[in-house]
Enzyme design. Structure first.
Site, PDB file in Angstrom:
ATOM      1  N   ASN A 106       7.871  -5.808  -1.310  1.00  0.00           N
ATOM      2  CA  ASN A 106       7.956  -4.671  -0.250  1.00  0.00           C
ATOM      3  C   ASN A 106       6.433  -4.650   0.421  1.00  0.00           C
ATOM      4  O   ASN A 106       5.601  -4.127  -0.220  1.00  0.00           O
ATOM      5  CB  ASN A 106       8.319  -3.484  -0.837  1.00  0.00           C
ATOM      6  CG  ASN A 106       8.356  -2.317   0.024  1.00  0.00           C
ATOM      7  OD1 ASN A 106       7.819  -2.266   1.247  1.00  0.00           O
ATOM      8  ND2 ASN A 106       8.977  -1.092  -0.287  1.00  0.00           N
ATOM      9  N   ASP A 114       1.171 -15.626   6.580  1.00  0.00           N
ATOM     10  CA  ASP A 114       0.760 -17.076   6.260  1.00  0.00           C
ATOM     11  C   ASP A 114       0.615 -17.280   4.761  1.00  0.00           C
ATOM     12  O   ASP A 114       1.170 -18.657   4.586  1.00  0.00           O
ATOM     13  CB  ASP A 114      -0.676 -17.188   6.672  1.00  0.00           C
ATOM     14  CG  ASP A 114      -0.613 -17.076   8.439  1.00  0.00           C
ATOM     15  OD1 ASP A 114       0.217 -17.348   8.986  1.00  0.00           O
ATOM     16  OD2 ASP A 114      -1.827 -17.190   8.994  1.00  0.00           O
ATOM     17  N   GLU A 145      12.383  -9.785   1.179  1.00  0.00           N
ATOM     18  CA  GLU A 145      11.742  -8.626   1.522  1.00  0.00           C
ATOM     19  C   GLU A 145      12.391  -7.467   1.343  1.00  0.00           C
ATOM     20  O   GLU A 145      13.712  -7.193   1.806  1.00  0.00           O
ATOM     21  CB  GLU A 145      11.483  -8.761   2.918  1.00  0.00           C
ATOM     22  CG  GLU A 145      10.932  -7.778   3.774  1.00  0.00           C
ATOM     23  CD  GLU A 145      10.757  -7.714   5.287  1.00  0.00           C
ATOM     24  OE1 GLU A 145      11.002  -9.257   5.859  1.00  0.00           O
ATOM     25  OE2 GLU A 145      10.277  -7.016   6.006  1.00  0.00           O
ATOM     26  N   ARG A 205       8.010   0.367  13.266  1.00  0.00           N
ATOM     27  CA  ARG A 205       8.628  -0.272  11.939  1.00  0.00           C
ATOM     28  C   ARG A 205       9.694  -1.142  12.206  1.00  0.00           C
ATOM     29  O   ARG A 205      10.305  -1.703  11.129  1.00  0.00           O
ATOM     30  CB  ARG A 205       8.911   0.898  11.070  1.00  0.00           C
ATOM     31  CG  ARG A 205       7.966   1.953  10.733  1.00  0.00           C
ATOM     32  CD  ARG A 205       8.294   2.855   9.772  1.00  0.00           C
ATOM     33  NE  ARG A 205       7.682   4.272   9.591  1.00  0.00           N
ATOM     34  CZ  ARG A 205       6.418   4.374   9.018  1.00  0.00           C
ATOM     35  NH1 ARG A 205       6.119   3.364   8.228  1.00  0.00           N
ATOM     36  NH2 ARG A 205       5.813   5.447   9.142  1.00  0.00           N
ATOM     37  N   PRO A 234       0.760  -1.193  -0.116  1.00  0.00           N
ATOM     38  CA  PRO A 234      -0.036  -0.023   0.275  1.00  0.00           C
ATOM     39  C   PRO A 234       0.694   1.304  -0.027  1.00  0.00           C
ATOM     40  O   PRO A 234       2.080   1.279   0.521  1.00  0.00           O
ATOM     41  CB  PRO A 234      -0.829  -0.264   1.326  1.00  0.00           C
ATOM     42  CG  PRO A 234      -0.239  -1.088   2.195  1.00  0.00           C
ATOM     43  CD  PRO A 234       0.539  -2.175   1.171  1.00  0.00           C
ATOM     44  N   ASN A 235       0.327   2.219  -0.818  1.00  0.00           N
ATOM     45  CA  ASN A 235       0.783   3.629  -0.687  1.00  0.00           C
ATOM     46  C   ASN A 235       2.049   3.707  -1.636  1.00  0.00           C
ATOM     47  O   ASN A 235       2.570   4.805  -2.061  1.00  0.00           O
ATOM     48  CB  ASN A 235       1.196   4.311   0.544  1.00  0.00           C
ATOM     49  CG  ASN A 235       0.039   4.333   1.459  1.00  0.00           C
ATOM     50  OD1 ASN A 235      -0.974   4.949   1.044  1.00  0.00           O
ATOM     51  ND2 ASN A 235       0.113   3.604   2.491  1.00  0.00           N
ATOM     52  N   SER A 271      13.336   2.322   2.490  1.00  0.00           N
ATOM     53  CA  SER A 271      13.937   3.083   3.802  1.00  0.00           C
ATOM     54  C   SER A 271      14.511   1.938   4.667  1.00  0.00           C
ATOM     55  O   SER A 271      14.105   1.012   4.680  1.00  0.00           O
ATOM     56  CB  SER A 271      12.934   4.073   4.513  1.00  0.00           C
ATOM     57  OG  SER A 271      11.949   3.149   5.026  1.00  0.00           O
ATOM     58  N   ALA A 279       3.276  -0.915   4.560  1.00  0.00           N
ATOM     59  CA  ALA A 279       2.752  -0.799   6.218  1.00  0.00           C
ATOM     60  C   ALA A 279       2.415  -2.088   6.588  1.00  0.00           C
ATOM     61  O   ALA A 279       2.272  -2.428   7.610  1.00  0.00           O
ATOM     62  CB  ALA A 279       1.705   0.119   6.304  1.00  0.00           C
ATOM     63  N   TYR A 313      11.424   8.178   0.753  1.00  0.00           N
ATOM     64  CA  TYR A 313      11.293   7.324  -0.270  1.00  0.00           C
ATOM     65  C   TYR A 313      11.746   7.462  -1.580  1.00  0.00           C
ATOM     66  O   TYR A 313      11.813   6.760  -2.493  1.00  0.00           O
ATOM     67  CB  TYR A 313       9.797   6.922  -0.400  1.00  0.00           C
ATOM     68  CG  TYR A 313       9.117   6.430   0.985  1.00  0.00           C
ATOM     69  CD1 TYR A 313       9.846   5.229   1.356  1.00  0.00           C
ATOM     70  CD2 TYR A 313       8.221   7.002   1.343  1.00  0.00           C
ATOM     71  CE1 TYR A 313       9.054   4.847   2.780  1.00  0.00           C
ATOM     72  CE2 TYR A 313       7.770   6.499   2.585  1.00  0.00           C
ATOM     73  CZ  TYR A 313       8.061   5.540   3.277  1.00  0.00           C
ATOM     74  OH  TYR A 313       7.603   5.088   4.506  1.00  0.00           O
ATOM     75  N   ARG A 343      13.971   4.289  11.995  1.00  0.00           N
ATOM     76  CA  ARG A 343      12.592   4.917  12.013  1.00  0.00           C
ATOM     77  C   ARG A 343      11.965   4.707  13.097  1.00  0.00           C
ATOM     78  O   ARG A 343      12.377   4.010  14.483  1.00  0.00           O
ATOM     79  CB  ARG A 343      12.031   4.688  11.027  1.00  0.00           C
ATOM     80  CG  ARG A 343      12.781   5.097   9.373  1.00  0.00           C
ATOM     81  CD  ARG A 343      12.074   4.903   8.326  1.00  0.00           C
ATOM     82  NE  ARG A 343      10.631   5.743   8.327  1.00  0.00           N
ATOM     83  CZ  ARG A 343       9.640   5.579   7.400  1.00  0.00           C
ATOM     84  NH1 ARG A 343       9.977   4.733   6.380  1.00  0.00           N
ATOM     85  NH2 ARG A 343       8.620   6.513   7.243  1.00  0.00           N
ATOM     86  N   ARG A 372       5.501  10.840  -2.748  1.00  0.00           N
ATOM     87  CA  ARG A 372       5.091  10.567  -1.304  1.00  0.00           C
ATOM     88  C   ARG A 372       6.389  10.761  -0.597  1.00  0.00           C
ATOM     89  O   ARG A 372       7.398   9.920  -0.788  1.00  0.00           O
ATOM     90  CB  ARG A 372       4.555   9.218  -1.368  1.00  0.00           C
ATOM     91  CG  ARG A 372       4.555   8.758   0.122  1.00  0.00           C
ATOM     92  CD  ARG A 372       4.418   6.977   0.122  1.00  0.00           C
ATOM     93  NE  ARG A 372       4.455   6.688   1.565  1.00  0.00           N
ATOM     94  CZ  ARG A 372       4.357   5.439   2.028  1.00  0.00           C
ATOM     95  NH1 ARG A 372       4.873   4.454   1.016  1.00  0.00           N
ATOM     96  NH2 ARG A 372       4.200   5.139   3.166  1.00  0.00           N
ATOM     97  N   HIS A 381      12.706  -3.123   1.645  1.00  0.00           N
ATOM     98  CA  HIS A 381      12.221  -1.669   1.927  1.00  0.00           C
ATOM     99  C   HIS A 381      12.995  -0.586   1.462  1.00  0.00           C
ATOM    100  O   HIS A 381      14.286  -0.604   1.524  1.00  0.00           O
ATOM    101  CB  HIS A 381      12.177  -1.582   3.644  1.00  0.00           C
ATOM    102  CG  HIS A 381      11.273  -2.720   4.042  1.00  0.00           C
ATOM    103  ND1 HIS A 381       9.986  -2.458   3.993  1.00  0.00           N
ATOM    104  CD2 HIS A 381      11.547  -3.935   4.788  1.00  0.00           C
ATOM    105  CE1 HIS A 381       9.580  -3.608   4.697  1.00  0.00           C
ATOM    106  NE2 HIS A 381      10.456  -4.520   5.107  1.00  0.00           N
ATOM    107  N   HIS A 400       4.429  -4.523   8.848  1.00  0.00           N
ATOM    108  CA  HIS A 400       4.329  -4.505  10.534  1.00  0.00           C
ATOM    109  C   HIS A 400       3.183  -4.995  11.149  1.00  0.00           C
ATOM    110  O   HIS A 400       2.967  -4.834  12.374  1.00  0.00           O
ATOM    111  CB  HIS A 400       4.624  -3.013  10.841  1.00  0.00           C
ATOM    112  CG  HIS A 400       5.501  -2.398  10.034  1.00  0.00           C
ATOM    113  ND1 HIS A 400       6.894  -2.874   9.963  1.00  0.00           N
ATOM    114  CD2 HIS A 400       5.516  -1.318   9.204  1.00  0.00           C
ATOM    115  CE1 HIS A 400       7.640  -1.968   9.387  1.00  0.00           C
ATOM    116  NE2 HIS A 400       6.680  -1.072   8.554  1.00  0.00           N
TER     117      HIS A 400
HETATM  118  C1  DQA Z   1       8.459   0.667   3.433  1.00  0.00           C
HETATM  119  C2  DQA Z   1       8.508   1.055   5.097  1.00  0.00           C
HETATM  120  C3  DQA Z   1       7.325   0.864   5.626  1.00  0.00           C
HETATM  121  O1  DQA Z   1       7.504   1.114   7.295  1.00  0.00           O
HETATM  122  C4  DQA Z   1       6.420   1.837   5.365  1.00  0.00           C
HETATM  123  O2  DQA Z   1       5.036   1.599   5.954  1.00  0.00           O
HETATM  124  C5  DQA Z   1       6.011   1.613   3.715  1.00  0.00           C
HETATM  125  C6  DQA Z   1       7.486   1.672   2.852  1.00  0.00           C
HETATM  126  C7  DQA Z   1       9.803   1.188   2.905  1.00  0.00           C
HETATM  127  O3  DQA Z   1       9.767   0.765   1.661  1.00  0.00           O
HETATM  128  O4  DQA Z   1      10.658   1.645   3.277  1.00  0.00           O
HETATM  129  O5  DQA Z   1       5.120   2.335   3.121  1.00  0.00           O
HETATM  130  O6  DQA Z   1       7.989  -0.348   3.217  1.00  0.00           O
END
Ligand code: DQA
Length: 148
Positions: free
Chosen positions: A77, A90, A101, A114, A12-13, A105, A80, A25, A110, A20, A103, A83
């Site tokens: 990735n 699952d 995985e 997170r 998401p996002n 950032s 959110a 990011y 942070r 953003r 990320h 977490h």
């Molecule tokens: C993220 C880190 C997460 O904590 C955050 O909610 C994101 C992006 C990252 O790519 O750094 O949306 O996964």
């Protein structure tokens, strides 16, 4: 399982990348990141699909589909959902290929919420804090492992 078939999942996002919180990011868009992945995958002979969803259930459905379509690895990735989502954990536990995985950032620098990742309980590798290069590093690692 088809060797060298990878699914890249963005949570998401991440569709908002570029506009953003660019201080955290980066300024690249999701399309820029996916294009770089498609280019590297083509050079390395990988079959790659990149998908983004703002919906937990849709991400889970995509993992389920990957179990059946010969996907050998997932780069995820979970944003959110990293977490919060036992359900994505699952689903990944039911996937037999490699899971990396990523990320953008460094989540460990942070807020403390997170610092915990459900997905890390399943991931074969975790990359954080390298920006968009993290996705490319994940693909390189999969390629090196496949050719070892
Ligand atoms: C993220 C880190 C997460 O904590 C955050 O909610 C994101 C992006 C990252 O790519 O750094 O949306 O996964």
């Amino acid at each position: 399982m088809t060797q060298n078939k990878v699914l890249v999942l963005h949570g998401p996002n991440l569709n908002l990348l570029g506009s953003r919180q660019p201080d955290i990011y980066g300024s690249e868009t999701l399309e820029d990141i996916n294009n770089a992945l498609y280019e590297k995958a083509a050079m390395r002979g990988w079959d790659i699909t990149c998908r983004q969803s703002n919906h937990e259930g849709e991400l889970i459905d995509l993992v389920h589909a990957a179990r059946l379509d010969g996907t050998s690895a997932i780069i995820i990735n979970p944003a959110a959902y990293t977490h919060t989502s036992v359900a994505i954990l699952d689903a990944l536990n039911a996937f037999e290929g490699k899971v990396i995985e990523v990320h953008l950032s460094n989540v460990h620098k942070r807020e403390t919420f997170r610092h915990h990742s459900y997905v890390s309980l399943r991931a074969d590798g975790v990359i954080a804090g390298l920006g968009s290069q993290g996705y490319l590093a994940a693909l390189d690692a999969l390629d090196a492992a496949a050719n070892a």
